[in-house]
Design an enzyme around this catalytic site. Structure first.
Site, mmCIF file in Angstrom:
data_model
loop_
_atom_site.group_PDB
_atom_site.id
_atom_site.type_symbol
_atom_site.label_atom_id
_atom_site.label_comp_id
_atom_site.label_asym_id
_atom_site.label_seq_id
_atom_site.Cartn_x
_atom_site.Cartn_y
_atom_site.Cartn_z
ATOM 1 C CG ASP A 131 -0.257 17.265 1.741
ATOM 2 O OD1 ASP A 131 -0.664 17.292 2.915
ATOM 3 O OD2 ASP A 131 0.524 18.116 1.257
ATOM 4 C CG ASP A 188 2.883 18.098 5.126
ATOM 5 O OD1 ASP A 188 2.259 17.511 4.206
ATOM 6 O OD2 ASP A 188 2.998 17.597 6.272
ATOM 7 C CG ASP A 228 -2.828 14.737 5.395
ATOM 8 O OD1 ASP A 228 -3.907 14.458 4.831
ATOM 9 O OD2 ASP A 228 -2.247 15.839 5.265
ATOM 10 C CG ASP A 241 6.304 -5.423 9.067
ATOM 11 O OD1 ASP A 241 6.181 -5.213 7.859
ATOM 12 O OD2 ASP A 241 7.391 -5.312 9.680
ATOM 13 C CD GLU A 289 5.881 -8.381 4.907
ATOM 14 O OE1 GLU A 289 6.488 -7.897 3.948
ATOM 15 O OE2 GLU A 289 6.212 -8.139 6.081
HETATM 16 C C1 NOJ Z 1 8.195 -5.492 5.751
HETATM 17 C C2 NOJ Z 1 7.628 -4.197 5.259
HETATM 18 O O1 NOJ Z 1 6.734 -4.461 4.213
HETATM 19 C C3 NOJ Z 1 8.801 -3.346 4.825
HETATM 20 O O2 NOJ Z 1 8.373 -2.173 4.175
HETATM 21 C C4 NOJ Z 1 9.620 -3.012 6.041
HETATM 22 O O3 NOJ Z 1 10.780 -2.324 5.641
HETATM 23 C C5 NOJ Z 1 10.027 -4.277 6.798
HETATM 24 N N1 NOJ Z 1 8.960 -5.224 6.928
HETATM 25 C C6 NOJ Z 1 10.474 -3.931 8.189
HETATM 26 O O4 NOJ Z 1 9.379 -3.599 8.983
#
Ligand code: NOJ
Length: 562
Positions: free
Chosen positions: A36, A40, A44, A222, A282
């Site tokens: 940080d 705060d 960041d 994601d 992922e």
């Molecule tokens: C997978 C991500 O790694 C996780 O952190 C997130 O909550 C879910 N996808 C939803 O985006």
């Protein structure tokens, strides 16, 4: 369903490559928790920039950093609910800070990978606000809106089908305004986009181009395999009795739909248009086989087979074999032991043999992570052997943890997201000494931190640094083939990485006691690295012939010269 979405031709061995996506090491930063600069209590972008030395060649020497989402977000899933995919959240800094970070990282030879959250947006995203407000308007069909499947006995609208939210309960939320349900794989504040509307992939690819233009080197996608859902919203079949409601269905119709393949091809073409870029998807549900089916050159896929195993040679051996079998010699796996969703591996793996062994387990696990075939992904803090913190339920910040209960058993992901300890000073150098950190620091931050471990050549950090340097100096570890080697002890795993006739033998003792083992190959007599704290040095043979004597939780890397 048989999956094979692969773009790699079986006659093109990817093991010959020297591209960074394949040979490099990626370091995941959870931006809230790294450093940080403003006081705060929240990490960041300038904070990250100030600590690039830890990551560059004078420190760990990683090849890339992956930043968990940095976009504006109401924070209902701490950044995974994005309200503007093309901007930087002011809590992390400005676009100028981002550009400065990319420039500084590149000067240190570090690439920057962004986390793309494309399956869903925040419910505050202008697209969703417009969609909700006007079904007939330009955004009316950008999300998964459905009429109710009739009414229940009390007259309430019934959800269109049995699809669930991964974060508990039905995946359908009723919207009084539209008098329709909308679908969300995660929280109700994270509505899923309608990928069958061509405007959606079009807008996403535009956003991808924007970030490529800003110089980013790759993306983490994601939950990419859940973008498309079945066009007819067919109910998922049951999967029998399981603890989590989510696992009681087979996710046949809300994931892995064939239309995904075409989008991925478009996406890859877009990214491949800029040389040197990579992506990593992922995988949401599914094992190594599904992961392998989506893997392609420059496009990696996470599978969590290794991450879900307890600390034993048998469990790791089976997982490694499964990944090797699934990916075969031509596809390139990833290797992951921790991330922002799972308990940190140092404390998780030490659970079976005692937390007093945490550092030794962290070092042995690091040898596994950095010597298996595949691209390793490190999670910030693991290079210190950082463990999970305990966060009381009443103080939980992680949104699903706050919803957890009898019908939705869930762990608190706050545990693995504690601030990075840099120094032994108050607040561990993460933020100003008097500031309140957004999550508590680890209780051992005063002693387990970068400064103290950098000064200690026996530390977990020192071991990570040596291991990364070893990878850089030994091509078989970066790009070689993999083969298991027999070991006549139940606590020992051994394998060989080979490239261009050069071989590196890795032997790992999973037991907290000394073992003597006979291997299926001669040990060799090259340089060796012992992961229990000593450094890489030309050493005597680690054992005569095929015999190796290993100290408790010791891992050995040995180059073989016959
Ligand atoms: C997978 C991500 O790694 C996780 O952190 C997130 O909550 C879910 N996808 C939803 O985006």
């Amino acid at each position: 369903m048989t999956l094979d979405h692969n773009a790699v031709r079986a006659d093109q061995p990817v093991t010959a490559g020297d591209d960074w996506w394949q040979t490099g090491v990626v370091y995941q930063i959870y931006p809230r928790s790294f450093a940080d600069s403003t006081g705060d209590g929240v990490g960041d972008l300038p904070g990250i920039m100030a600590h690039l030395d830890h990551l560059g060649r004078d420190g760990l020497g990683v090849d890339a950093i992956w930043l968990s989402p940095i976009y504006p977000s109401p924070g209902r899933d701490l950044g995974y609910d994005v309200s503007d995919h093309g901007a930087v959240d002011p809590i992390f800094g400005s676009m100028a800070d981002f550009e400065a970070l990319v420039g500084a990282a590149h000067r240190q030879g570090i690439r920057v990978i962004l986390d793309l959250v494309m399956n869903h947006t925040s419910d505050r995203h202008p697209w969703f606000r417009a969609s909700r407000a006007d079904p007939a308007g330009p955004y009316g069909d950008w999300y998964l809106w459905r009429d109710p499947a009739g009414r229940d006995r009390r007259g309430r609208p019934r959800p269109p089908n049995n699809w669930l939210s991964f974060f508990g309960g039905s995946g359908w939320t009723w919207d009084e305004g539209r008098r329709q349900f909308y679908f969300h794989t995660f929280l109700a504040e994270q509505p899923d986009l309608n990928w069958r509307n061509p405007a959606v992939p079009g807008a996403q690819l535009g956003m991808v181009r924007g970030w490529l233009d800003r110089g980013v080197d790759g993306f983490r996608l994601d939950v990419f395999n859940t973008f498309f859902k079945h066009a007819d919203f067919v109910a998922n079949p049951g999967a029998g009795l399981r603890r989590q409601a989510w696992d009681r269905q087979r996710h046949v119709y809300d994931q892995n739909q064939p239309e995904l393949v075409e989008f991925l091809a478009r996406f890859r073409t877009e990214v491949d248009g800029r040389p040197g870029r990579m992506t990593v998807g992922e995988l949401f549900g599914g094992g190594a086989e599904t992961a392998a089916s989506f893997a392609a050159d420059r496009h990696l896929i996470f599978d969590f087979v290794l991450l879900e195993r307890p600390w034993s040679a048998a469990a790791f051996g089976t997982a490694i074999e499964r990944v090797e079998r699934a990916f075969g010699p031509v596809r390139w796996p990833t290797v992951v032991l921790s991330n922002h969703d799972r308990p940190r591996h140092a404390s998780r793996l030490a659970r079976e043999i005692g937390q007093e062994h945490r550092d030794a387990v962290a070092k042995a696990a690091a040898v596994i992570l950095l010597t298996l075939r595949g691209t390793p992904f490190l999670y910030y803090g693991e290079e210190l052997g950082l463990g999970d913190i305990a966060v009381r339920r009443a103080e939980a910040i992680d949104p699903p943890a706050r919803r957890a209960g009898l019908f939705f058993p869930w762990w608190n992901r706050d545990g693995c997201r504690s601030p990075m300890p840099w120094t032994g000073t108050p607040n561990a150098g993460f933020t100003a000494p008097g500031a309140r950190t957004w999550l508590p620091l680890a209780p051992d931050a005063a002693t387990r931190n970068v400064a103290s471990q950098a000064a200690d050549r026996e530390s977990v950090l020192a071991t990570y640094r040596r291991l990364l340097a070893t990878r850089r100096s030994l091509r078989p570890l970066r790009a070689g083939t993999f083969r298991r080697v027999g070991a006549d002890h139940r606590d020992v795993l051994a394998w060989i990485r080979e490239a261009a006739g050069e071989e590196v033998l890795v032997v790992v003792n999973f037991a907290p006691r000394p073992v003597a083992v006979t291997l299926g190959v001669e040990v060799g007599s090259g340089t060796w690295l012992r992961a229990d704290g000593t450094h890489l040095e030309p050493g005597p043979p680690i054992g005569p012939d095929r015999r190796v004597a290993l100290r408790p939780l010791e891992a050995v890397i040995s180059t073989r010269r016959g």
